[in-house]
Write an enzyme that holds these catalytic residues in place. Structure first.
Site, PDB file in Angstrom:
ATOM      1  N   GLU A 175       4.717 -33.912  -1.047  1.00 41.17           N
ATOM      2  CA  GLU A 175       3.444 -33.697  -1.775  1.00 41.17           C
ATOM      3  C   GLU A 175       3.675 -32.800  -2.971  1.00 41.17           C
ATOM      4  O   GLU A 175       4.688 -32.358  -3.267  1.00 41.17           O
ATOM      5  CB  GLU A 175       2.527 -32.250  -0.970  1.00 41.17           C
ATOM      6  N   LYS A 213     -14.507  -7.657  -8.316  1.00 41.78           N
ATOM      7  CA  LYS A 213     -13.589  -8.509  -9.271  1.00 41.78           C
ATOM      8  C   LYS A 213     -13.043  -9.538  -8.354  1.00 41.78           C
ATOM      9  O   LYS A 213     -12.910 -10.779  -8.906  1.00 41.78           O
ATOM     10  CB  LYS A 213     -12.604  -7.812  -9.877  1.00 41.78           C
ATOM     11  N   ASP A 214     -12.626  -9.154  -7.371  1.00 43.49           N
ATOM     12  CA  ASP A 214     -12.257 -10.200  -6.254  1.00 43.49           C
ATOM     13  C   ASP A 214     -13.171 -11.184  -5.830  1.00 43.49           C
ATOM     14  O   ASP A 214     -12.809 -12.491  -5.753  1.00 43.49           O
ATOM     15  CB  ASP A 214     -11.442  -9.429  -4.889  1.00 43.49           C
ATOM     16  N   SER A 257       0.505  -0.521  -6.166  1.00 42.58           N
ATOM     17  CA  SER A 257       0.464  -1.916  -7.078  1.00 42.58           C
ATOM     18  C   SER A 257       1.020  -1.752  -8.188  1.00 42.58           C
ATOM     19  O   SER A 257       1.086  -0.621  -9.107  1.00 42.58           O
ATOM     20  CB  SER A 257      -0.818  -2.439  -7.173  1.00 42.58           C
ATOM     21  N   HIS A 267       0.877  -1.175  -0.083  1.00 43.90           N
ATOM     22  CA  HIS A 267       0.110   0.076   0.035  1.00 43.90           C
ATOM     23  C   HIS A 267       0.968   1.221   0.035  1.00 43.90           C
ATOM     24  O   HIS A 267       0.437   2.167  -0.535  1.00 43.90           O
ATOM     25  CB  HIS A 267      -1.087  -0.167   1.252  1.00 43.90           C
TER      26      HIS A 267
END
Length: 375
Positions: A270, A226-227, A204, A200
């Site tokens: 894994e 959108k998220d 971005s 922040h």
């Protein structure tokens, strides 16, 4: 005082989330950051519920998992969500890192550095968590991986015995791993908060790779919706795996209780660790293998020292794009090779892929420098 703090928190929330200036051209590839937050919440909540019925003891751990699956109301659902949620977590984090490399997000140095720490903490948490069911692969995986510390000169064997709490993987080891698995997610949560703080502060990245104060919009409501679409898709795929093919990403050996007297034919971790496991076993020297294993993850920190190109991302470098996607295919090949027995031709293929994996990072720097000279 309480009212003042409440108003302050609301103001911080609005400034850091709702009114956060965000580039308007962010694509769906920027959804993986928020998906990782959702995965972390799912893993924390499901893990807390599982601890209410789990018993960390070599005599009872395996049967406590059976008890959770068969006797506890919706215990099977919580356990399968937690088990497959780890795979969703790693799918999201690998996509997140891949997008960061492709679009040059490493130019935000502190954000990238915290991301590397988060990846290491995630891997450590997943490893100790895999031991807890106390199945055959859990036990032998823990034995093999922890034994790698013995490659450290002078103090190696002492570190192994300290980690085990004895001279072999035993009840002390299981108790310690259970404690680590419970505490490490909260440390991970703290690292995520610091990661977001730096993000922040710096702002971005965007697909153009050029920082600008123009064409910025508020995070809410465009990016929140959108998220939310990404959240619904991730939950859909997670629940599909949980309800239709819950053991697709697991190992059948873990359906057997741990037995120190019987070694599985093929010990493997894994799927999300298989690329690193292939690199480990491709090096004939034990210390070299352990060093390569650590570097296979740590090497992404090298991007912090790259500040050569005028444009950080690969959109402007077509040859780099081809090279990048060949690197992705190489990682997929390393993952597949990790599932194969340790014999030829898989050994030779693993060594070639390992060489290509490490050389990629250095050649990509040279290629970017070459394009900068031309531009």
């Amino acid at each position: 005082m309480m009212i003042f703090l409440k108003d302050k928190l609301i103001k911080i929330f609005f400034n850091s989330v709702v009114n956060l200036p965000t580039p308007i051209n962010l694509t769906i590839f920027w959804n993986f950051g928020s998906l990782l937050g959702l995965c972390l919440i799912i893993q924390l909540l499901s893990g807390i519920f599982l601890t209410m019925h789990y018993t960390a003891h070599t005599d009872y751990s395996f049967m406590s998992i059976v008890h959770i699956m068969q006797d506890v109301n919706y215990g099977w659902l919580v356990r399968l969500i937690h088990m497959n949620g780890a795979s969703m977590f790693f799918i999201s984090v690998y996509c997140h890192i891949g997008r960061g490399i492709y679009y040059g997000s490493y130019k935000f140095k502190m954000v990238w550095f915290m991301g590397v720490l988060i990846l290491f903490m995630m891997m450590g948490t997943a490893f100790v968590g895999y031991v807890l069911p106390w199945g055959q692969m859990s036990f032998w995986g823990a034995t093999v991986i922890t034994n790698l510390l013995s490659a450290i000169p002078v103090y190696g064997q002492m570190l192994v015995e300290w980690l085990w709490g004895g001279f072999s993987v035993s009840n002390s080891t299981l108790n310690r791993f259970y404690t680590f698995h419970f505490l490490m997610p909260f440390i991970l949560l703290l690292l995520v908060i610091i990661h977001l703080f730096y993000l922040h502060n710096s702002g971005s990245n965007n697909p153009l790779g050029v920082k600008s104060n123009f064409y910025m919009i508020k995070f809410h409501s465009y990016f929140t919706f959108k998220d939310l679409v990404g959240f619904m898709l991730l939950i859909y795929f997670l629940m599909y795996i949980v309800l239709e093919c819950p053991n697709l990403l697991g190992d059948s050996e873990n359906f057997l209780m741990a037995n120190p007297m019987v070694t599985p034919l093929h010990i493997q971790p894994e799927w999300y660790f298989l690329f690193a496991y292939t690199i480990l076993r491709s090096i004939p020297n034990k210390f070299g293998g352990v060093l390569s294993l650590g570097l296979s993850v740590l090497i992404i920190i090298i991007f912090l020292f790259i500040d050569l190109s005028k444009f950080q991302n690969m959109v402007y470098y077509p040859i780099n794009q081809l090279y990048y996607w060949s690197f992705i295919m190489n990682i997929i090949l390393l993952t597949w090779l990790g599932m194969q027995p340790v014999e030829n031709p898989f050994i030779y293929l693993g060594q070639i892929s390992t060489f290509y994996y490490f050389i990629y990072y250095f050649l990509s720097i040279l290629m970017k420098l070459y394009w900068d000279i031309l531009l």
